[in-house]
Design a protein around this motif. Sequence first.
Motif, mmCIF file in Angstrom:
data_model
loop_
_atom_site.group_PDB
_atom_site.id
_atom_site.type_symbol
_atom_site.label_atom_id
_atom_site.label_comp_id
_atom_site.label_asym_id
_atom_site.label_seq_id
_atom_site.Cartn_x
_atom_site.Cartn_y
_atom_site.Cartn_z
ATOM 1 N N CYS A 1 4.117 -3.660 -2.720
ATOM 2 C CA CYS A 1 2.708 -3.334 -2.501
ATOM 3 C C CYS A 1 2.056 -4.407 -1.641
ATOM 4 O O CYS A 1 2.459 -5.559 -1.640
ATOM 5 C CB CYS A 1 1.983 -3.224 -3.834
ATOM 6 N N GLY A 2 1.036 -4.015 -0.933
ATOM 7 C CA GLY A 2 0.288 -4.978 -0.126
ATOM 8 C C GLY A 2 0.762 -5.016 1.311
ATOM 9 O O GLY A 2 1.558 -4.205 1.769
ATOM 10 N N ARG A 3 0.237 -6.001 2.002
ATOM 11 C CA ARG A 3 0.539 -6.164 3.419
ATOM 12 C C ARG A 3 1.966 -6.668 3.604
ATOM 13 O O ARG A 3 2.421 -7.553 2.894
ATOM 14 C CB ARG A 3 -0.450 -7.159 4.012
ATOM 15 N N PRO A 4 2.692 -6.142 4.591
ATOM 16 C CA PRO A 4 4.047 -6.635 4.843
ATOM 17 C C PRO A 4 4.003 -8.083 5.330
ATOM 18 O O PRO A 4 3.041 -8.501 5.974
ATOM 19 C CB PRO A 4 4.587 -5.716 5.929
ATOM 20 N N PRO A 5 5.051 -8.856 5.048
ATOM 21 C CA PRO A 5 5.059 -10.258 5.489
ATOM 22 C C PRO A 5 5.211 -10.355 7.011
ATOM 23 O O PRO A 5 5.782 -9.471 7.653
ATOM 24 C CB PRO A 5 6.275 -10.853 4.780
ATOM 25 N N LYS A 6 4.694 -11.454 7.576
ATOM 26 C CA LYS A 6 4.809 -11.650 9.022
ATOM 27 C C LYS A 6 6.246 -11.948 9.415
ATOM 28 O O LYS A 6 6.713 -11.527 10.447
ATOM 29 C CB LYS A 6 3.893 -12.786 9.471
ATOM 30 N N ARG B 1 9.069 -0.475 -0.236
ATOM 31 C CA ARG B 1 8.579 -1.815 0.043
ATOM 32 C C ARG B 1 7.566 -2.220 -1.011
ATOM 33 O O ARG B 1 7.002 -1.376 -1.715
ATOM 34 C CB ARG B 1 7.989 -1.907 1.445
#
Length: 126
Positions: free
Chosen positions: A101-106, A99
């Motif tokens: 980098c960073g926060r997964p999308p809502k 996946r």
Amino acid sequence: MITMIPRPSLAAIALLPDVDDELDEAVIRTAGPRCADGNGTLTPLFFSDDLVDIGRAKAICAKCPLQANCLSDAMDREEPWGVWGGELLLNGRIVTSKRACGRPPKRPRPPMVIDEMGIVPSESVA
């Protein structure tokens, strides 16, 4: 103290096969890996963290005649990372999904279709 390196005997040299004067057509037509362009310009593509670059590298490998051999050799060597034989390897093991980098999308994003040249534009809905 000087050590002398023994020379090979003439009998051992006589056992070497004769040099072929004619070129073998089968050897000339053997396809090389698609990732080897001779200049190393594709190397960053195969060792990138960017999902688009990884997808492009996998697309290049998908059409390569040496794909299975490349993957098995990379698994034997336990390659630390990169795309080998159309698969993403990390610490000598195949990574099935990576996946961003960073926060997964809502809301889940639609899957990207990537070919050798990059992201394939999706058809617009009229």
